[in-house]
Design a protein around this motif. Structure first.
Motif, mmCIF file in Angstrom:
data_model
loop_
_atom_site.group_PDB
_atom_site.id
_atom_site.type_symbol
_atom_site.label_atom_id
_atom_site.label_comp_id
_atom_site.label_asym_id
_atom_site.label_seq_id
_atom_site.Cartn_x
_atom_site.Cartn_y
_atom_site.Cartn_z
ATOM 1 N N THR A 19 107.962 -29.520 77.725
ATOM 2 C CA THR A 19 106.504 -29.418 77.651
ATOM 3 C C THR A 19 105.800 -30.408 78.575
ATOM 4 O OG1 THR A 19 106.286 -31.007 75.819
ATOM 5 C CG2 THR A 19 106.745 -28.708 75.242
ATOM 6 N N LYS A 78 101.799 -26.530 79.230
ATOM 7 C CA LYS A 78 100.971 -26.881 78.072
ATOM 8 C C LYS A 78 100.426 -25.649 77.353
ATOM 9 C CE LYS A 78 101.384 -31.316 78.329
ATOM 10 N NZ LYS A 78 102.092 -32.071 77.259
ATOM 11 N N LYS A 79 100.342 -24.529 78.040
ATOM 12 C CA LYS A 79 99.814 -23.297 77.453
ATOM 13 C C LYS A 79 100.988 -22.404 77.041
ATOM 14 C CE LYS A 79 96.721 -19.391 78.384
ATOM 15 N NZ LYS A 79 95.865 -18.725 79.404
ATOM 16 N N TRP A 80 101.211 -22.302 75.734
ATOM 17 C CA TRP A 80 102.388 -21.615 75.222
ATOM 18 C C TRP A 80 102.008 -20.411 74.373
ATOM 19 C CZ3 TRP A 80 107.627 -23.270 75.753
ATOM 20 C CH2 TRP A 80 107.778 -24.440 76.523
ATOM 21 N N ALA A 108 102.328 -24.620 64.794
ATOM 22 C CA ALA A 108 101.335 -25.427 65.501
ATOM 23 C C ALA A 108 101.197 -26.806 64.863
ATOM 24 C CB ALA A 108 99.990 -24.710 65.508
ATOM 25 N N THR A 164 102.135 -30.576 66.666
ATOM 26 C CA THR A 164 100.916 -31.335 66.967
ATOM 27 C C THR A 164 101.176 -32.551 67.859
ATOM 28 O OG1 THR A 164 99.794 -30.616 64.950
ATOM 29 C CG2 THR A 164 99.004 -32.652 65.966
ATOM 30 N N THR A 180 100.797 -31.982 71.641
ATOM 31 C CA THR A 180 99.473 -31.578 72.157
ATOM 32 C C THR A 180 99.549 -30.328 73.045
ATOM 33 O OG1 THR A 180 99.606 -33.088 74.070
ATOM 34 C CG2 THR A 180 98.597 -33.941 72.036
ATOM 35 N N LEU A 181 100.046 -29.259 72.462
ATOM 36 C CA LEU A 181 100.165 -28.003 73.189
ATOM 37 C C LEU A 181 99.006 -27.074 72.861
ATOM 38 C CD1 LEU A 181 103.958 -27.196 72.573
ATOM 39 C CD2 LEU A 181 102.942 -28.530 74.427
ATOM 40 N N ASP A 182 98.694 -26.206 73.805
ATOM 41 C CA ASP A 182 97.787 -25.088 73.561
ATOM 42 C C ASP A 182 98.677 -23.920 73.140
ATOM 43 O OD1 ASP A 182 96.022 -22.991 73.536
ATOM 44 O OD2 ASP A 182 95.459 -23.135 75.653
ATOM 45 N N LEU A 183 98.792 -23.704 71.834
ATOM 46 C CA LEU A 183 99.732 -22.716 71.305
ATOM 47 C C LEU A 183 98.975 -21.553 70.675
ATOM 48 C CD1 LEU A 183 102.738 -22.059 70.675
ATOM 49 C CD2 LEU A 183 102.393 -23.196 68.467
ATOM 50 N N ARG A 184 99.233 -20.350 71.176
ATOM 51 C CA ARG A 184 98.603 -19.149 70.645
ATOM 52 C C ARG A 184 99.675 -18.117 70.343
ATOM 53 N NH1 ARG A 184 93.461 -18.605 74.901
ATOM 54 N NH2 ARG A 184 92.906 -20.826 74.852
ATOM 55 N N ALA A 200 100.912 -17.100 79.662
ATOM 56 C CA ALA A 200 101.435 -18.352 79.109
ATOM 57 C C ALA A 200 102.243 -19.121 80.152
ATOM 58 C CB ALA A 200 102.310 -18.056 77.898
#
Length: 239
Positions: free
Chosen positions: A30, A34-36, A56, A60, A63-67, A82
Protein backbone atom coordinates in the motif's frame (compact mmCIF):
# COMPACT_ATOMS: atom_id res chain seq x y z
CA UNK A 1 5.38 -9.13 -15.59
CA UNK A 2 5.19 -6.85 -12.55
CA UNK A 3 3.11 -9.00 -10.24
CA UNK A 4 2.74 -7.88 -6.62
CA UNK A 5 0.33 -10.31 -4.97
CA UNK A 6 -0.11 -11.27 -1.32
CA UNK A 7 -1.93 -14.51 -0.51
CA UNK A 8 -2.86 -14.65 3.19
CA UNK A 9 -3.98 -17.92 4.72
CA UNK A 10 -6.59 -16.29 6.93
CA UNK A 11 -8.02 -13.03 8.24
CA UNK A 12 -7.03 -13.96 11.79
CA UNK A 13 -4.27 -15.74 13.64
CA UNK A 14 -5.41 -17.33 16.87
CA UNK A 15 -7.45 -14.89 18.95
CA UNK A 16 -6.03 -11.72 17.42
CA UNK A 17 -8.44 -9.03 16.14
CA UNK A 18 -9.61 -9.14 12.54
CA UNK A 19 -6.68 -8.70 10.10
CA UNK A 20 -4.42 -7.33 12.84
CA UNK A 21 -1.69 -9.92 12.28
CA UNK A 22 -1.78 -9.16 8.54
CA UNK A 23 -1.24 -5.39 8.73
CA UNK A 24 2.59 -5.59 8.60
CA UNK A 25 2.32 -7.96 5.64
CA UNK A 26 -0.20 -5.80 3.79
CA UNK A 27 1.53 -2.46 4.41
CA UNK A 28 4.30 -2.84 1.78
CA UNK A 29 1.71 -3.26 -0.98
CA UNK A 30 0.00 0.00 0.00
CA UNK A 31 3.02 2.30 -0.16
CA UNK A 32 2.02 3.64 -3.57
CA UNK A 33 -1.48 2.29 -4.11
CA UNK A 34 -4.06 4.10 -1.98
CA UNK A 35 -7.30 3.66 -3.94
CA UNK A 36 -8.47 0.08 -3.47
CA UNK A 37 -11.49 -1.91 -4.54
CA UNK A 38 -12.78 -4.58 -2.18
CA UNK A 39 -14.47 -7.70 -3.54
CA UNK A 40 -16.84 -9.16 -0.90
CA UNK A 41 -18.41 -11.88 -3.05
CA UNK A 42 -17.16 -14.72 -0.83
CA UNK A 43 -19.27 -13.38 2.03
CA UNK A 44 -22.47 -15.36 2.29
CA UNK A 45 -23.75 -14.99 5.85
CA UNK A 46 -23.20 -11.22 6.11
CA UNK A 47 -24.14 -8.31 3.89
CA UNK A 48 -21.62 -6.77 1.53
CA UNK A 49 -21.99 -3.45 3.36
CA UNK A 50 -21.19 -5.09 6.70
CA UNK A 51 -18.25 -6.91 5.15
CA UNK A 52 -16.84 -3.68 3.73
CA UNK A 53 -17.21 -1.96 7.09
CA UNK A 54 -15.38 -4.77 8.87
CA UNK A 55 -12.46 -4.71 6.46
CA UNK A 56 -12.25 -0.92 6.26
CA UNK A 57 -12.20 -0.66 10.06
CA UNK A 58 -9.43 -3.25 10.33
CA UNK A 59 -7.32 -1.48 7.69
CA UNK A 60 -7.77 2.00 9.20
CA UNK A 61 -4.07 2.25 10.23
CA UNK A 62 -3.10 2.03 6.55
CA UNK A 63 -5.24 5.08 5.57
CA UNK A 64 -6.61 3.57 2.38
CA UNK A 65 -9.42 4.77 0.15
CA UNK A 66 -11.35 1.48 0.18
CA UNK A 67 -14.59 1.01 -1.75
CA UNK A 68 -16.56 -2.14 -2.44
CA UNK A 69 -17.19 -3.36 -5.94
CA UNK A 70 -20.89 -3.81 -5.15
CA UNK A 71 -21.28 -0.05 -4.78
CA UNK A 72 -20.34 0.56 -8.42
CA UNK A 73 -22.83 0.50 -11.28
CA UNK A 74 -20.28 -1.41 -13.35
CA UNK A 75 -18.00 -3.97 -11.70
CA UNK A 76 -15.40 -3.76 -14.45
CA UNK A 77 -15.12 -0.01 -14.00
CA UNK A 78 -14.43 -0.60 -10.31
CA UNK A 79 -11.48 -2.84 -11.15
CA UNK A 80 -10.11 -0.48 -13.79
CA UNK A 81 -10.37 2.63 -11.59
CA UNK A 82 -8.74 1.08 -8.53
CA UNK A 83 -5.02 1.18 -7.79
CA UNK A 84 -5.21 -2.13 -5.91
CA UNK A 85 -7.53 -5.10 -5.46
CA UNK A 86 -8.52 -6.75 -2.17
CA UNK A 87 -10.51 -10.01 -2.14
CA UNK A 88 -11.94 -11.19 1.16
CA UNK A 89 -12.49 -14.69 2.46
CA UNK A 90 -15.65 -16.71 2.83
CA UNK A 91 -16.97 -19.36 0.50
CA UNK A 92 -14.65 -19.97 -2.46
CA UNK A 93 -17.37 -21.48 -4.66
CA UNK A 94 -19.57 -18.42 -4.22
CA UNK A 95 -16.65 -16.07 -4.88
CA UNK A 96 -15.62 -17.81 -8.09
CA UNK A 97 -19.22 -18.09 -9.24
CA UNK A 98 -19.69 -14.32 -8.91
CA UNK A 99 -16.42 -13.58 -10.69
CA UNK A 100 -17.58 -15.70 -13.60
CA UNK A 101 -21.06 -14.13 -13.49
CA UNK A 102 -19.64 -10.61 -13.84
CA UNK A 103 -16.87 -11.70 -16.24
CA UNK A 104 -14.13 -10.40 -13.95
CA UNK A 105 -11.54 -13.20 -13.88
CA UNK A 106 -9.72 -12.12 -17.02
CA UNK A 107 -9.79 -8.43 -16.08
CA UNK A 108 -8.44 -9.06 -12.58
CA UNK A 109 -5.68 -11.31 -13.90
CA UNK A 110 -4.74 -8.77 -16.57
CA UNK A 111 -4.72 -5.94 -14.01
CA UNK A 112 -2.44 -7.85 -11.64
CA UNK A 113 -0.09 -8.87 -14.45
CA UNK A 114 0.19 -5.19 -15.37
CA UNK A 115 1.26 -4.29 -11.83
CA UNK A 116 -1.90 -3.58 -9.87
CA UNK A 117 -1.27 -5.00 -6.36
CA UNK A 118 -3.52 -7.82 -5.16
CA UNK A 119 -4.32 -8.86 -1.59
CA UNK A 120 -6.48 -11.86 -0.78
CA UNK A 121 -7.11 -14.02 2.25
CA UNK A 122 -8.68 -17.46 2.58
CA UNK A 123 -11.01 -17.72 -0.47
CA UNK A 124 -9.32 -14.62 -1.86
CA UNK A 125 -6.00 -16.46 -1.71
CA UNK A 126 -7.45 -19.72 -2.99
CA UNK A 127 -8.48 -18.19 -6.32
CA UNK A 128 -4.91 -17.09 -7.11
CA UNK A 129 -3.96 -20.70 -7.84
CA UNK A 130 -4.70 -22.68 -10.96
CA UNK A 131 -8.10 -23.76 -9.68
CA UNK A 132 -10.18 -23.94 -6.51
CA UNK A 133 -10.02 -27.74 -6.36
CA UNK A 134 -8.11 -27.62 -3.06
CA UNK A 135 -10.46 -25.29 -1.19
CA UNK A 136 -11.80 -26.36 2.20
CA UNK A 137 -15.27 -25.01 1.46
CA UNK A 138 -18.56 -26.71 0.74
CA UNK A 139 -19.77 -26.35 -2.88
CA UNK A 140 -22.88 -24.38 -1.94
CA UNK A 141 -23.12 -23.15 -5.54
CA UNK A 142 -21.72 -24.48 -8.82
CA UNK A 143 -19.47 -22.04 -10.69
CA UNK A 144 -19.21 -22.57 -14.47
CA UNK A 145 -15.70 -23.98 -13.97
CA UNK A 146 -13.12 -24.50 -11.24
CA UNK A 147 -10.34 -22.65 -13.09
CA UNK A 148 -9.27 -19.54 -11.19
CA UNK A 149 -6.94 -16.56 -11.65
CA UNK A 150 -3.79 -18.59 -12.25
CA UNK A 151 -1.47 -16.01 -10.68
CA UNK A 152 0.41 -19.01 -9.30
CA UNK A 153 1.17 -22.18 -11.30
CA UNK A 154 0.08 -24.44 -8.45
CA UNK A 155 -2.72 -24.95 -5.93
CA UNK A 156 -3.16 -23.29 -2.53
CA UNK A 157 -4.78 -24.75 0.56
CA UNK A 158 -5.40 -21.93 3.09
CA UNK A 159 -6.05 -22.53 6.79
CA UNK A 160 -3.82 -25.60 6.55
CA UNK A 161 -3.90 -27.78 9.65
CA UNK A 162 -3.42 -31.47 10.15
CA UNK A 163 -4.68 -31.80 13.70
CA UNK A 164 -6.14 -35.20 14.54
CA UNK A 165 -9.12 -34.80 16.84
CA UNK A 166 -9.59 -37.62 19.31
CA UNK A 167 -12.71 -39.65 18.54
CA UNK A 168 -13.18 -38.06 15.11
CA UNK A 169 -13.05 -40.50 12.22
CA UNK A 170 -13.09 -38.11 9.27
CA UNK A 171 -10.08 -37.58 7.02
CA UNK A 172 -7.35 -35.14 7.98
CA UNK A 173 -6.45 -32.25 5.70
CA UNK A 174 -3.29 -34.08 4.62
CA UNK A 175 -5.37 -37.12 3.64
CA UNK A 176 -7.70 -34.95 1.58
CA UNK A 177 -4.80 -33.31 -0.22
CA UNK A 178 -3.27 -36.72 -0.88
CA UNK A 179 -6.51 -37.62 -2.65
CA UNK A 180 -5.97 -34.60 -4.88
CA UNK A 181 -2.40 -35.60 -5.70
CA UNK A 182 -3.55 -39.13 -6.51
CA UNK A 183 -5.85 -37.67 -9.16
CA UNK A 184 -3.44 -34.94 -10.34
CA UNK A 185 0.08 -36.06 -9.31
CA UNK A 186 1.86 -33.41 -11.40
CA UNK A 187 0.10 -30.42 -9.79
CA UNK A 188 1.75 -29.15 -6.58
CA UNK A 189 -0.29 -27.95 -3.61
CA UNK A 190 1.07 -25.66 -0.90
CA UNK A 191 -0.77 -25.65 2.40
CA UNK A 192 -0.31 -22.40 4.32
CA UNK A 193 -1.08 -22.17 8.01
CA UNK A 194 -3.03 -19.34 9.61
CA UNK A 195 -0.76 -16.40 10.29
CA UNK A 196 1.35 -17.03 7.20
CA UNK A 197 1.19 -15.90 3.59
CA UNK A 198 2.74 -16.24 0.17
CA UNK A 199 4.04 -13.05 -1.43
CA UNK A 200 4.73 -12.95 -5.14
CA UNK A 201 6.86 -10.09 -6.45
CA UNK A 202 7.37 -10.63 -10.18
CA UNK A 203 9.45 -13.83 -10.36
CA UNK A 204 10.11 -14.01 -6.63
CA UNK A 205 7.88 -15.98 -4.26
CA UNK A 206 8.39 -15.91 -0.49
CA UNK A 207 6.73 -17.65 2.45
CA UNK A 208 5.95 -14.97 5.05
CA UNK A 209 5.29 -15.50 8.74
CA UNK A 210 6.86 -17.71 11.38
CA UNK A 211 5.09 -20.98 10.52
CA UNK A 212 5.97 -23.78 8.18
CA UNK A 213 4.03 -24.41 5.01
CA UNK A 214 3.61 -27.88 3.51
CA UNK A 215 4.11 -29.18 -0.01
CA UNK A 216 2.06 -31.96 -1.59
CA UNK A 217 3.01 -33.20 -5.04
CA UNK A 218 2.94 -36.77 -6.32
CA UNK A 219 4.95 -38.92 -3.94
CA UNK A 220 5.89 -35.86 -1.86
CA UNK A 221 3.34 -35.64 0.92
CA UNK A 222 3.28 -32.96 3.61
CA UNK A 223 6.87 -31.92 3.02
CA UNK A 224 7.70 -29.05 5.42
CA UNK A 225 8.65 -25.67 3.98
CA UNK A 226 10.58 -23.55 6.52
CA UNK A 227 9.33 -20.05 7.35
CA UNK A 228 10.89 -17.36 5.20
CA UNK A 229 11.67 -19.78 2.37
CA UNK A 230 12.36 -18.53 -1.13
CA UNK A 231 9.89 -20.50 -3.27
CA UNK A 232 10.66 -18.78 -6.55
CA UNK A 233 11.37 -22.15 -8.16
CA UNK A 234 7.68 -22.96 -7.69
CA UNK A 235 6.81 -20.27 -10.24
CA UNK A 236 8.16 -22.45 -13.03
CA UNK A 237 5.22 -24.55 -14.25
CA UNK A 238 5.67 -28.25 -13.57
CA UNK A 239 6.17 -30.51 -16.57
Amino acid sequence: MTINALMLSASREGNTPYLQHALPLIAPLTQRAKKWVFIPYAGVSLSYDDYLHRVAEALTPLTLDLRSIHNYDDAKTAIRDAEGIIVGGGNTFMLLSKLYQYDLLGLIRESVLEGKPYIGWSAGANITGQSIRTTNDMPIIAPPAFEALGLLPFQINPHYINQVQSGHNGETRAQRLKEFTCVDPAMPVIGIQEGSALWRQDNKLTLLGDKEAYLFCGAQQEMPIPPGSDLSHMLTPQK
